[in-house]
Design a protein around this motif. Structure first.
Motif, PDB file in Angstrom:
ATOM      1  N   THR A  88      50.121  49.998  29.810  1.00  0.00           N
ATOM      2  CA  THR A  88      48.663  50.104  29.691  1.00  0.00           C
ATOM      3  C   THR A  88      48.284  51.015  28.525  1.00  0.00           C
ATOM      4  OG1 THR A  88      48.757  51.799  31.416  1.00  0.00           O
ATOM      5  CG2 THR A  88      48.103  49.579  32.086  1.00  0.00           C
TER       6      THR A  88
ATOM      7  N   ASP B  54      46.054  37.070  36.352  1.00  0.00           N
ATOM      8  CA  ASP B  54      44.765  37.743  36.506  1.00  0.00           C
ATOM      9  C   ASP B  54      43.690  36.661  36.608  1.00  0.00           C
ATOM     10  OD1 ASP B  54      42.422  39.146  36.291  1.00  0.00           O
ATOM     11  OD2 ASP B  54      42.913  40.147  34.414  1.00  0.00           O
TER      12      ASP B  54
ATOM     13  N   ARG C  12      40.489  36.801  37.526  1.00  0.00           N
ATOM     14  CA  ARG C  12      39.076  37.191  37.565  1.00  0.00           C
ATOM     15  C   ARG C  12      38.208  36.291  36.700  1.00  0.00           C
ATOM     16  NH1 ARG C  12      40.158  43.556  36.770  1.00  0.00           N
ATOM     17  NH2 ARG C  12      41.887  42.622  35.609  1.00  0.00           N
TER      18      ARG C  12
ATOM     19  N   ASN D 280      34.357  42.063  30.098  1.00  0.00           N
ATOM     20  CA  ASN D 280      34.671  43.500  30.054  1.00  0.00           C
ATOM     21  C   ASN D 280      33.577  44.350  30.704  1.00  0.00           C
ATOM     22  OD1 ASN D 280      36.973  42.704  28.789  1.00  0.00           O
ATOM     23  ND2 ASN D 280      36.679  43.901  26.930  1.00  0.00           N
TER      24      ASN D 280
ATOM     25  N   PRO E 298      32.303  45.798  34.795  1.00  0.00           N
ATOM     26  CA  PRO E 298      32.639  45.900  36.219  1.00  0.00           C
ATOM     27  C   PRO E 298      32.042  44.726  37.000  1.00  0.00           C
ATOM     28  CG  PRO E 298      31.918  48.023  35.363  1.00  0.00           C
ATOM     29  CD  PRO E 298      31.649  47.014  34.277  1.00  0.00           C
TER      30      PRO E 298
ATOM     31  N   TRP F 189      38.092  40.880  32.421  1.00  0.00           N
ATOM     32  CA  TRP F 189      38.533  41.781  31.358  1.00  0.00           C
ATOM     33  C   TRP F 189      39.495  41.090  30.410  1.00  0.00           C
ATOM     34  CZ3 TRP F 189      36.362  46.661  31.317  1.00  0.00           C
ATOM     35  CH2 TRP F 189      35.646  47.003  32.479  1.00  0.00           C
TER      36      TRP F 189
ATOM     37  N   ALA G  17      39.785  48.619  28.475  1.00  0.00           N
ATOM     38  CA  ALA G  17      40.096  47.358  29.160  1.00  0.00           C
ATOM     39  C   ALA G  17      41.553  47.310  29.606  1.00  0.00           C
ATOM     40  CB  ALA G  17      39.787  46.170  28.249  1.00  0.00           C
TER      41      ALA G  17
ATOM     42  N   GLU H 279      42.548  47.851  33.174  1.00  0.00           N
ATOM     43  CA  GLU H 279      42.235  46.804  34.148  1.00  0.00           C
ATOM     44  C   GLU H 279      43.359  45.785  34.300  1.00  0.00           C
ATOM     45  OE1 GLU H 279      39.551  46.644  36.065  1.00  0.00           O
ATOM     46  OE2 GLU H 279      38.685  48.474  35.210  1.00  0.00           O
TER      47      GLU H 279
END
Length: 269
Positions: A69, A129, A131, A169, A171, A175, A183, A186
């Motif tokens: 990260t 991921d 999302r 990017n 909440p 992301w 970012a 995340e």
């Protein structure tokens, strides 16, 4: 580390906005994103962004004492600094990218909808991921249901793009690597048990649609195909599925990594 990889642009003659590189320290796959007309926001374009970000990540992969990260955050910051003076990085439609990293020794990171698959017994571990994928569902359904070129289609497209811009990017949204190093925090991270690992697959969403959109095969079958026939066979089948379903093609990249120190993959039944 042995690497087999294939990558194709969405259409022959077009720029491939995917990036893949492998070095002894690991492998990196990026899938660039940007809306039409993004060159007016960033004169460099999406392919430049993915290639530049990929290079910054690869340059740091050998730093074993740096968390992935942190490594990604530093790379995002370096690329942002390289074109902040000439491009509007604050615009939500400026170039961005998914990120999938595997570092020799077992560490991995995924940000955005590229897919990393750990070929482990008794079955694959899929790191994805979701999302952005989940966020897109209602907007994409309305867009694809409207007759192409009609006022209804134009409005659905406008709403779709506006929703992506507003929630990228943010909440509660999704992301990607773009201009904000935060970012990177995340991303999905983990460590694979190398002593049990048969291989690692990295796929951009243009290649992973073989499984997660067209359901041409499941992940165990896909890993078997990657290890025996290679990634080009996956992309060939994706193109056939896109044509049959009338789906717009996408840049597609698939790679399969193995190492002499990893146990050999059993032959598929």
């Amino acid at each position: 580390m042995r690497v087999v990889v294939a990558s194709e642009p969405a259409r022959a003659g077009e720029v491939n906005e995917d990036f893949f590189a492998a070095v002894p320290a690991g492998a990196v796959l990026l899938d660039g994103a940007g809306t039409r007309g993004a060159e007016a926001i960033c004169r460099h374009g999406v392919a430049w962004y993915t290639y530049r970000l990929g290079g910054e990540i690869v340059a740091r992969l050998g730093l074993d004492d740096v968390a992935l990260t942190t490594l990604l955050a530093e790379a995002i910051a370096a690329v942002a600094d390289a074109h902040r003076a000439t491009c509007d990085l604050t615009d939500p439609s400026s170039p961005s990218s998914t990120v999938a990293i595997y570092r020799t020794g077992g560490d991995y990171l995924v940000l955005g909808d590229s897919v990393l698959v750990l070929d482990l017994p008794p079955g694959p571990v899929v790191v994805h991921d979701r999302r952005e994928v989940d966020f897109r569902v209602p907007y994409q359904a309305a867009y694809e249901a409207a007759p192409h070129g009609t006022a209804e289609w134009e409005e659905a497209r406008r709403v779709y793009i506006a929703a992506l811009r507003a929630n990228r990017n943010q909440p509660g949204g999704f992301w990607l690597a773009k201009d904000d190093p935060r970012a990177a925090a995340e991303a999905i991270i983990g460590t694979a048990p190398v002593e049990d690992l048969n291989g690692v697959a990295l796929l951009s969403n243009g290649a992973s649609r073989y499984v997660d959109r067209f359901a041409t095969a499941d992940w165990p079958e896909t890993l078997a195909t990657l290890s025996t026939h290679g990634p080009r066979d996956i992309i060939r089948r994706v193109r056939a599925s896109e044509q049959a379903a009338g789906v717009e093609p996408d840049d597609a990249t698939a790679a399969y990594l193995t190492d002499e120190s990893w146990p050999p993959r059993p032959n598929p039944a």
